[in-house]
Design a protein around this motif. Structure first.
Motif, mmCIF file in Angstrom:
data_model
loop_
_atom_site.group_PDB
_atom_site.id
_atom_site.type_symbol
_atom_site.label_atom_id
_atom_site.label_comp_id
_atom_site.label_asym_id
_atom_site.label_seq_id
_atom_site.Cartn_x
_atom_site.Cartn_y
_atom_site.Cartn_z
ATOM 1 N N GLU A 1 0.728 -12.457 0.111
ATOM 2 C CA GLU A 1 -0.641 -12.246 0.665
ATOM 3 C C GLU A 1 -1.206 -13.192 1.160
ATOM 4 O OE1 GLU A 1 -3.393 -8.392 0.187
ATOM 5 O OE2 GLU A 1 -4.185 -10.192 -1.112
ATOM 6 N N SER B 1 -4.987 -14.403 2.474
ATOM 7 C CA SER B 1 -6.649 -13.560 2.353
ATOM 8 C C SER B 1 -7.289 -14.829 3.080
ATOM 9 C CB SER B 1 -7.025 -13.489 0.906
ATOM 10 O OG SER B 1 -7.956 -12.090 1.260
ATOM 11 N N ASN C 1 -6.535 -10.946 6.538
ATOM 12 C CA ASN C 1 -4.607 -10.670 5.903
ATOM 13 C C ASN C 1 -4.305 -10.620 6.595
ATOM 14 O OD1 ASN C 1 -6.226 -8.035 3.423
ATOM 15 N ND2 ASN C 1 -5.365 -9.685 3.136
ATOM 16 N N TYR D 1 -9.601 -13.145 -7.198
ATOM 17 C CA TYR D 1 -7.941 -12.514 -7.070
ATOM 18 C C TYR D 1 -7.292 -13.054 -8.201
ATOM 19 C CZ TYR D 1 -9.463 -12.016 -2.047
ATOM 20 O OH TYR D 1 -9.626 -11.786 -1.382
ATOM 21 N N PHE E 1 -1.307 -5.272 -9.036
ATOM 22 C CA PHE E 1 -1.490 -4.634 -7.896
ATOM 23 C C PHE E 1 0.011 -5.217 -7.200
ATOM 24 C CE2 PHE E 1 -3.217 -6.500 -3.913
ATOM 25 C CZ PHE E 1 -2.996 -4.983 -2.884
ATOM 26 N N GLY F 1 -13.721 -5.207 5.490
ATOM 27 C CA GLY F 1 -13.209 -5.065 4.107
ATOM 28 C C GLY F 1 -12.422 -6.277 4.437
ATOM 29 N N SER F 2 -12.713 -7.390 5.746
ATOM 30 C CA SER F 2 -12.162 -8.316 5.837
ATOM 31 C C SER F 2 -10.533 -8.457 5.790
ATOM 32 C CB SER F 2 -12.042 -9.460 4.604
ATOM 33 O OG SER F 2 -12.333 -11.243 5.199
ATOM 34 N N TYR G 1 -13.812 -9.189 -8.126
ATOM 35 C CA TYR G 1 -13.749 -8.632 -7.137
ATOM 36 C C TYR G 1 -15.595 -8.480 -6.394
ATOM 37 C CZ TYR G 1 -11.161 -8.202 -3.027
ATOM 38 O OH TYR G 1 -10.249 -7.477 -1.290
ATOM 39 N N TYR H 1 0.935 -1.282 -0.019
ATOM 40 C CA TYR H 1 -0.119 0.520 -0.282
ATOM 41 C C TYR H 1 0.899 0.980 0.429
ATOM 42 C CZ TYR H 1 -3.752 -3.795 0.701
ATOM 43 O OH TYR H 1 -4.395 -4.514 0.636
HETATM 44 C C1 AVI Z 1 -7.358 -5.996 1.441
HETATM 45 N N1 AVI Z 1 -7.738 -6.906 1.263
HETATM 46 C C2 AVI Z 1 -9.033 -7.687 2.630
HETATM 47 C C3 AVI Z 1 -7.444 -7.972 0.359
HETATM 48 C C4 AVI Z 1 -8.409 -9.140 0.318
HETATM 49 O O1 AVI Z 1 -8.965 -9.684 -0.842
HETATM 50 O O2 AVI Z 1 -7.843 -9.417 0.642
HETATM 51 C C5 AVI Z 1 -6.367 -7.460 -0.705
HETATM 52 C C6 AVI Z 1 -6.438 -8.300 -1.744
HETATM 53 N N2 AVI Z 1 -5.087 -9.167 -2.424
HETATM 54 C C7 AVI Z 1 -5.561 -9.233 -3.675
HETATM 55 N N3 AVI Z 1 -6.501 -8.259 -4.126
HETATM 56 C C8 AVI Z 1 -7.365 -7.823 -2.966
#
Ligand code: AVI
Length: 321
Positions: A280, A282, A167, A206, A216, A162-163, A56, A39
């Protein structure tokens, strides 16, 4: 006169953390780095684009839930609530809450990025002239000390949409919730959590067709090149995201397309073809698993709202006094 920023912790350490964390990631045999480094300004703009993608679903689904149940949430919060948003971002979702609350007294958005926060807070003040907006620059994943509630304030209501809870790894999630239960004592937390579902729906969310999520993910390497002086070849890495079903999480990785080397601070690191940097997780939840986690952290779980397809959940979690 805009209210001055309140700074807690040491946000100026962020660059040192990025360098140290990137060095540690590159030196490890299984390479992974915190998603918080996505970010920067570019990454935040790309994330805003992700939120509008057809694949999304979390953002629009959560907004729909909040819109449908704002009155109930406001009734639970009561009059003169003080709202604290963790990881505030662009302050879009909290408007749904603020608009429904009865005379909210103060809003404390907390974010690590002071610039982003100040701009979003200024826009919010224009729309809510009667509301005191006190941005707090700090890392909300660390122990937070917030100012005392203003005299006459009602409940302190936390907002973590946003959940983003997904993360965190399970220990970090528990630590965050424990901290939130302490900071919100006598009030409550409104928490958004993405739900376990058909892996095909998750995969699409994703791996969007326009490649925004890929951009991203890859921006992390571009950011490292800009800020740390690494020499990542951006076309030498590919975005990868898949659902790890036993762990109930989407994993995002950057796969090395070829055998290559990367340099940071004079140290050279080898990547084999197919080797990854894990960027990441999620995590996805069931309503019950989220409530159990909240209970473990000291909350008393209250009402839960979901959409009709059970894609996403919003929880009212009471923080005992
Ligand atoms: C911020 N977070 C909740 C998003 C997620 O869906 O985990 C970040 C993200 N990574 C890829 N797309 C969105």
């Amino acid at each position: 006169m805009p209210t001055p920023l309140r700074v807690v912790g040491r946000p100026e350490e962020a660059d040192r953390d990025f360098r140290g964390d990137m060095l540690a990631a590159l030196a490890a045999s299984e390479r992974s780095i915190s998603p918080k480094y996505f970010y920067d300004a570019q990454g935040s703009a790309l994330f805003d684009e992700i939120c509008d993608l057809p694949e999304y679903y979390p953002t629009r689904t959560e907004m729909g839930i909040l819109r449908s149940h704002a009155a109930e949430i406001a009734a639970l919060a009561g009059p003169q609530a003080e709202v604290v948003e963790f990881g505030a971002g662009s302050l879009t979702k909290v408007r749904l809450l603020l608009a429904a609350l009865e005379q909210p007294v103060r809003f404390l958005p907390i974010d690590i990025s002071g610039e982003h926060l100040q701009a979003a807070a200024a826009r919010l003040r224009l729309d809510y002239p009667g509301l005191a907006v006190l941005p707090v620059v700090g890392d909300y994943t660390q122990a937070l000390v917030l100012p005392a509630k203003p005299p006459g304030a009602g409940r302190r209501v936390g907002f973590f949409p946003g959940s983003t809870i997904g993360n965190f790894n399970p220990e970090q999630a528990l630590r965050f919730l424990r901290m939130a239960a302490r900071v919100l004592r006598g009030g409550a937390l409104v928490l958004g959590a993405d739900l376990v579902k058909d892996p095909a729906v998750l995969h699409a969310a994703y791996n969007d067709e326009q490649g925004v999520t890929a951009a991203f993910n890859l921006n992390l390497l571009a950011r490292a090149n800009r800020e740390l002086g690494t020499d990542f070849a951006l076309d030498g890495f590919a975005h990868g995201a898949f659902y790890n079903s036993p762990q109930r999480r989407i994993e995002m990785h950057l796969f090395s397309r070829v055998r290559q080397q990367v340099t940071l601070d004079g140290q050279v690191f080898d990547f084999e073809e197919g080797e990854t940097l894990h960027t990441e997780n999620s995590y996805k939840f069931s309503v019950d698993s989220l409530r159990a986690l909240a209970r473990q952290a000291g909350f008393e779980p209250g009402p839960v709202w979901t959409d009709r397809n059970a894609l996403f959940s919003v929880h009212w979690l009471q923080a005992p006094a």
